[in-house]
Design a protein around this motif. Sequence first.
Motif, PDB file in Angstrom:
ATOM      1  N   LEU A   1      87.868  55.372  18.938  1.00 39.63           N
ATOM      2  CA  LEU A   1      86.702  55.506  18.069  1.00 39.63           C
ATOM      3  C   LEU A   1      87.016  54.957  16.688  1.00 39.63           C
ATOM      4  O   LEU A   1      88.167  54.733  16.321  1.00 39.63           O
ATOM      5  CB  LEU A   1      86.225  56.963  17.984  1.00 39.63           C
ATOM      6  N   ARG A   2      85.942  54.783  15.946  1.00 39.66           N
ATOM      7  CA  ARG A   2      86.028  54.298  14.569  1.00 39.66           C
ATOM      8  C   ARG A   2      85.061  55.143  13.748  1.00 39.66           C
ATOM      9  O   ARG A   2      83.884  55.271  14.097  1.00 39.66           O
ATOM     10  CB  ARG A   2      85.642  52.819  14.516  1.00 39.66           C
TER      11      ARG A   2
ATOM     12  N   HIS B   1      96.356  57.859   5.452  1.00 36.48           N
ATOM     13  CA  HIS B   1      97.511  57.942   4.556  1.00 36.48           C
ATOM     14  C   HIS B   1      98.798  58.086   5.366  1.00 36.48           C
ATOM     15  O   HIS B   1      99.834  57.528   5.013  1.00 36.48           O
ATOM     16  CB  HIS B   1      97.344  59.133   3.613  1.00 36.48           C
ATOM     17  N   TRP B   2      98.719  58.837   6.480  1.00 34.14           N
ATOM     18  CA  TRP B   2      99.840  58.967   7.406  1.00 34.14           C
ATOM     19  C   TRP B   2      99.410  58.377   8.750  1.00 34.14           C
ATOM     20  O   TRP B   2      98.854  59.079   9.604  1.00 34.14           O
ATOM     21  CB  TRP B   2     100.237  60.434   7.573  1.00 34.14           C
ATOM     22  N   PRO B   3      99.641  57.090   8.981  1.00 31.05           N
ATOM     23  CA  PRO B   3      99.227  56.447  10.230  1.00 31.05           C
ATOM     24  C   PRO B   3     100.144  56.847  11.387  1.00 31.05           C
ATOM     25  O   PRO B   3     101.225  57.420  11.181  1.00 31.05           O
ATOM     26  CB  PRO B   3      99.350  54.957   9.914  1.00 31.05           C
ATOM     27  N   LEU B   4      99.708  56.532  12.603  1.00 29.62           N
ATOM     28  CA  LEU B   4     100.495  56.800  13.800  1.00 29.62           C
ATOM     29  C   LEU B   4     100.490  55.558  14.682  1.00 29.62           C
ATOM     30  O   LEU B   4      99.509  54.807  14.707  1.00 29.62           O
ATOM     31  CB  LEU B   4      99.917  57.982  14.581  1.00 29.62           C
ATOM     32  N   ALA B   5     101.573  55.368  15.423  1.00 27.23           N
ATOM     33  CA  ALA B   5     101.664  54.246  16.356  1.00 27.23           C
ATOM     34  C   ALA B   5     102.277  54.746  17.660  1.00 27.23           C
ATOM     35  O   ALA B   5     103.452  55.132  17.684  1.00 27.23           O
ATOM     36  CB  ALA B   5     102.500  53.112  15.773  1.00 27.23           C
ATOM     37  N   ASP B   6     101.470  54.791  18.709  1.00 31.25           N
ATOM     38  CA  ASP B   6     101.924  55.207  20.036  1.00 31.25           C
ATOM     39  C   ASP B   6     102.641  56.560  19.989  1.00 31.25           C
ATOM     40  O   ASP B   6     103.674  56.763  20.625  1.00 31.25           O
ATOM     41  CB  ASP B   6     102.841  54.139  20.639  1.00 31.25           C
TER      42      ASP B   6
ATOM     43  N   ILE C   1      93.724  56.755  21.995  1.00 30.98           N
ATOM     44  CA  ILE C   1      94.720  57.531  22.727  1.00 30.98           C
ATOM     45  C   ILE C   1      94.838  56.969  24.137  1.00 30.98           C
ATOM     46  O   ILE C   1      93.915  56.332  24.653  1.00 30.98           O
ATOM     47  CB  ILE C   1      94.374  59.035  22.778  1.00 30.98           C
ATOM     48  N   GLN C   2      95.981  57.232  24.769  1.00 31.45           N
ATOM     49  CA  GLN C   2      96.204  56.777  26.138  1.00 31.45           C
ATOM     50  C   GLN C   2      96.084  57.903  27.153  1.00 31.45           C
ATOM     51  O   GLN C   2      95.688  57.682  28.294  1.00 31.45           O
ATOM     52  CB  GLN C   2      97.585  56.121  26.252  1.00 31.45           C
TER      53      GLN C   2
ATOM     54  N   THR D   1      97.343  56.189  18.435  1.00 30.74           N
ATOM     55  CA  THR D   1      97.477  55.168  17.400  1.00 30.74           C
ATOM     56  C   THR D   1      96.371  55.376  16.374  1.00 30.74           C
ATOM     57  O   THR D   1      95.187  55.399  16.720  1.00 30.74           O
ATOM     58  CB  THR D   1      97.395  53.755  17.997  1.00 30.74           C
ATOM     59  N   LEU D   2      96.772  55.548  15.131  1.00 27.79           N
ATOM     60  CA  LEU D   2      95.848  55.882  14.044  1.00 27.79           C
ATOM     61  C   LEU D   2      96.021  54.886  12.912  1.00 27.79           C
ATOM     62  O   LEU D   2      97.135  54.692  12.410  1.00 27.79           O
ATOM     63  CB  LEU D   2      96.139  57.305  13.555  1.00 27.79           C
TER      64      LEU D   2
END
Length: 243
Positions: A170-171, A199-204, A230-231, A194-195
């Motif tokens: 989503l966006r 300010h605090w991004p996420l990757a996998d 998300i997966q 994945t975000l």
Amino acid sequence: MTEPRTRQTANSLYLPPCTIQTSFALPAKRLLLVLGGRAPATSWLQQMGRNLPVWAIDHGLDACRAASIVPQRLIGDGDSAHPDSWDWAKKQGVPIDKFQREKDDTDTQLALRTASEAAHGQATLLLTGAFGGRFDHAYSTIFSASRAQVPVVLADEKEACCFLHAGESLRITCKQHPKAFSLLPLTDAVTGVTLQGAHWPLADATLTQAYPNAISNELASADRTLSLSIQGGILAVYCCWQE
């Protein structure tokens, strides 16, 4: 100012502070269910109710009456709405689905099922009056909404919550900058998170229900846009504009 109905597209949902765009279809039929938690601001309810059919869920009838909104349907066991509101609904000719007080399902669970069946699974449900009040009711509502047979979004003028399932994204584009947003796992684990735009991004990343620590994040992008995918698992995406 009321947002034009045309802004509601096949994969987007307009709310006064933000627009939610999803990778999955949001059925064009939209329905506003007014629950019995903290009542939304009258002005917010009137704004949303101008463009959406409204159902009242027991105590939510009091909020509808206060906003001078005659719901198209009333669902509940009659244990929380004021008796005068029930009399008002009857005088207005509102169709009523009244259930026994001694039952297994909550009024909200009954409403989710009834709305899904009435729309043959082709509706997007917006639940308001879902926040505040008793924690056990809020807990039941969150989990029930996340597993409903149709897309569900919880919202009022202060808070909003939507859900992602495995493989979805989503966006969220915010007109009003939220104080905070949080990612809440509703399964044992949510994987491949994945975000972007935070300010605090996420990757996998993997988020766990046993230790929910993706709390009180903030937007970082100048255009106030948040992207999330998300997966695996089920994830609640929560935004707060007012405490």
